[in-house]
Design a protein around this motif. Sequence first.
Motif, PDB file in Angstrom:
ATOM      1  N   THR A 182      -3.284   3.849  -7.834  1.00  0.00           N
ATOM      2  CA  THR A 182      -3.447   5.087  -7.074  1.00  0.00           C
ATOM      3  C   THR A 182      -3.069   4.908  -5.608  1.00  0.00           C
ATOM      4  O   THR A 182      -2.721   5.870  -4.941  1.00  0.00           O
ATOM      5  CB  THR A 182      -4.886   5.599  -7.166  1.00  0.00           C
ATOM      6  N   ASP A 183      -3.123   3.680  -5.123  1.00  0.00           N
ATOM      7  CA  ASP A 183      -2.842   3.458  -3.705  1.00  0.00           C
ATOM      8  C   ASP A 183      -1.856   2.327  -3.460  1.00  0.00           C
ATOM      9  O   ASP A 183      -1.818   1.745  -2.387  1.00  0.00           O
ATOM     10  CB  ASP A 183      -4.141   3.206  -2.945  1.00  0.00           C
ATOM     11  N   SER A 184      -1.026   1.994  -4.471  1.00  0.00           N
ATOM     12  CA  SER A 184      -0.024   0.941  -4.270  1.00  0.00           C
ATOM     13  C   SER A 184       1.288   1.298  -4.973  1.00  0.00           C
ATOM     14  O   SER A 184       1.305   2.019  -5.963  1.00  0.00           O
ATOM     15  CB  SER A 184      -0.535  -0.411  -4.774  1.00  0.00           C
ATOM     16  N   PRO A 215       0.859  -1.186   0.000  1.00  0.00           N
ATOM     17  CA  PRO A 215       0.000   0.000   0.000  1.00  0.00           C
ATOM     18  C   PRO A 215       0.895   1.235   0.000  1.00  0.00           C
ATOM     19  O   PRO A 215       1.942   1.257   0.673  1.00  0.00           O
ATOM     20  CB  PRO A 215      -0.783  -0.118   1.310  1.00  0.00           C
ATOM     21  N   ALA A 216       0.532   2.251  -0.754  1.00  0.00           N
ATOM     22  CA  ALA A 216       1.388   3.435  -0.907  1.00  0.00           C
ATOM     23  C   ALA A 216       1.756   4.054   0.434  1.00  0.00           C
ATOM     24  O   ALA A 216       2.891   4.499   0.616  1.00  0.00           O
ATOM     25  CB  ALA A 216       0.701   4.456  -1.804  1.00  0.00           C
ATOM     26  N   VAL A 226      17.426   0.038  -5.827  1.00  0.00           N
ATOM     27  CA  VAL A 226      16.031   0.083  -5.416  1.00  0.00           C
ATOM     28  C   VAL A 226      15.277   0.959  -6.404  1.00  0.00           C
ATOM     29  O   VAL A 226      15.627   2.126  -6.608  1.00  0.00           O
ATOM     30  CB  VAL A 226      15.875   0.635  -3.980  1.00  0.00           C
ATOM     31  N   LEU A 227      14.275   0.362  -7.021  1.00  0.00           N
ATOM     32  CA  LEU A 227      13.436   1.071  -7.980  1.00  0.00           C
ATOM     33  C   LEU A 227      12.026   1.143  -7.429  1.00  0.00           C
ATOM     34  O   LEU A 227      11.535   0.186  -6.814  1.00  0.00           O
ATOM     35  CB  LEU A 227      13.432   0.334  -9.318  1.00  0.00           C
ATOM     36  N   ARG A 228      11.373   2.257  -7.653  1.00  0.00           N
ATOM     37  CA  ARG A 228      10.005   2.470  -7.176  1.00  0.00           C
ATOM     38  C   ARG A 228       9.101   2.553  -8.401  1.00  0.00           C
ATOM     39  O   ARG A 228       9.405   3.281  -9.342  1.00  0.00           O
ATOM     40  CB  ARG A 228       9.943   3.757  -6.370  1.00  0.00           C
ATOM     41  N   GLU A 229       8.017   1.826  -8.352  1.00  0.00           N
ATOM     42  CA  GLU A 229       7.051   1.816  -9.452  1.00  0.00           C
ATOM     43  C   GLU A 229       5.660   2.042  -8.861  1.00  0.00           C
ATOM     44  O   GLU A 229       5.231   1.303  -7.970  1.00  0.00           O
ATOM     45  CB  GLU A 229       7.106   0.449 -10.160  1.00  0.00           C
ATOM     46  N   ASP A 280       7.798   3.307   5.219  1.00  0.00           N
ATOM     47  CA  ASP A 280       8.113   2.606   6.466  1.00  0.00           C
ATOM     48  C   ASP A 280       8.771   1.263   6.192  1.00  0.00           C
ATOM     49  O   ASP A 280       9.731   0.886   6.859  1.00  0.00           O
ATOM     50  CB  ASP A 280       6.852   2.400   7.308  1.00  0.00           C
ATOM     51  N   TRP A 281       8.251   0.540   5.198  1.00  0.00           N
ATOM     52  CA  TRP A 281       8.828  -0.763   4.860  1.00  0.00           C
ATOM     53  C   TRP A 281      10.268  -0.585   4.374  1.00  0.00           C
ATOM     54  O   TRP A 281      11.171  -1.322   4.779  1.00  0.00           O
ATOM     55  CB  TRP A 281       7.993  -1.492   3.799  1.00  0.00           C
ATOM     56  N   LEU A 282      10.482   0.409   3.524  1.00  0.00           N
ATOM     57  CA  LEU A 282      11.816   0.637   2.985  1.00  0.00           C
ATOM     58  C   LEU A 282      12.802   1.018   4.092  1.00  0.00           C
ATOM     59  O   LEU A 282      13.946   0.554   4.100  1.00  0.00           O
ATOM     60  CB  LEU A 282      11.772   1.714   1.901  1.00  0.00           C
TER      61      LEU A 282
END
Length: 108
Positions: free
Chosen positions: A52-54, A16-17, A45-48, A22-24
Amino acid sequence: MNPATPVRVLDRVVLPADRAQDWLARWRGDYLPGATARGLRAPQVLREHTGTDSVALQIIWELPGIYDFYGMRAAAAADPAVAAFWSDTDAVALTRERHVMAMQEEPV
């Protein structure tokens, strides 16, 4: 597979976005030091944004060869902190997957 062929490991965790940062932070503090001690190196680390909420966090690691991969797996299996980290991840992640890849060797 040539045992000296570098291995890449792709961890993809969809969260969840509102939980991704926090997870990272927990991954950096709790998982990364042990992972590097087990031989995983050069994480990217790549962010995708997957909706809308993930958010998907994709982490690409390197290992020098397949023997190093199996050594890392054995060390991870012997460390209860690894199992606890991924169990906690599964409690918040929408999906999680790991892919292990090596360069395709061209036939001679």
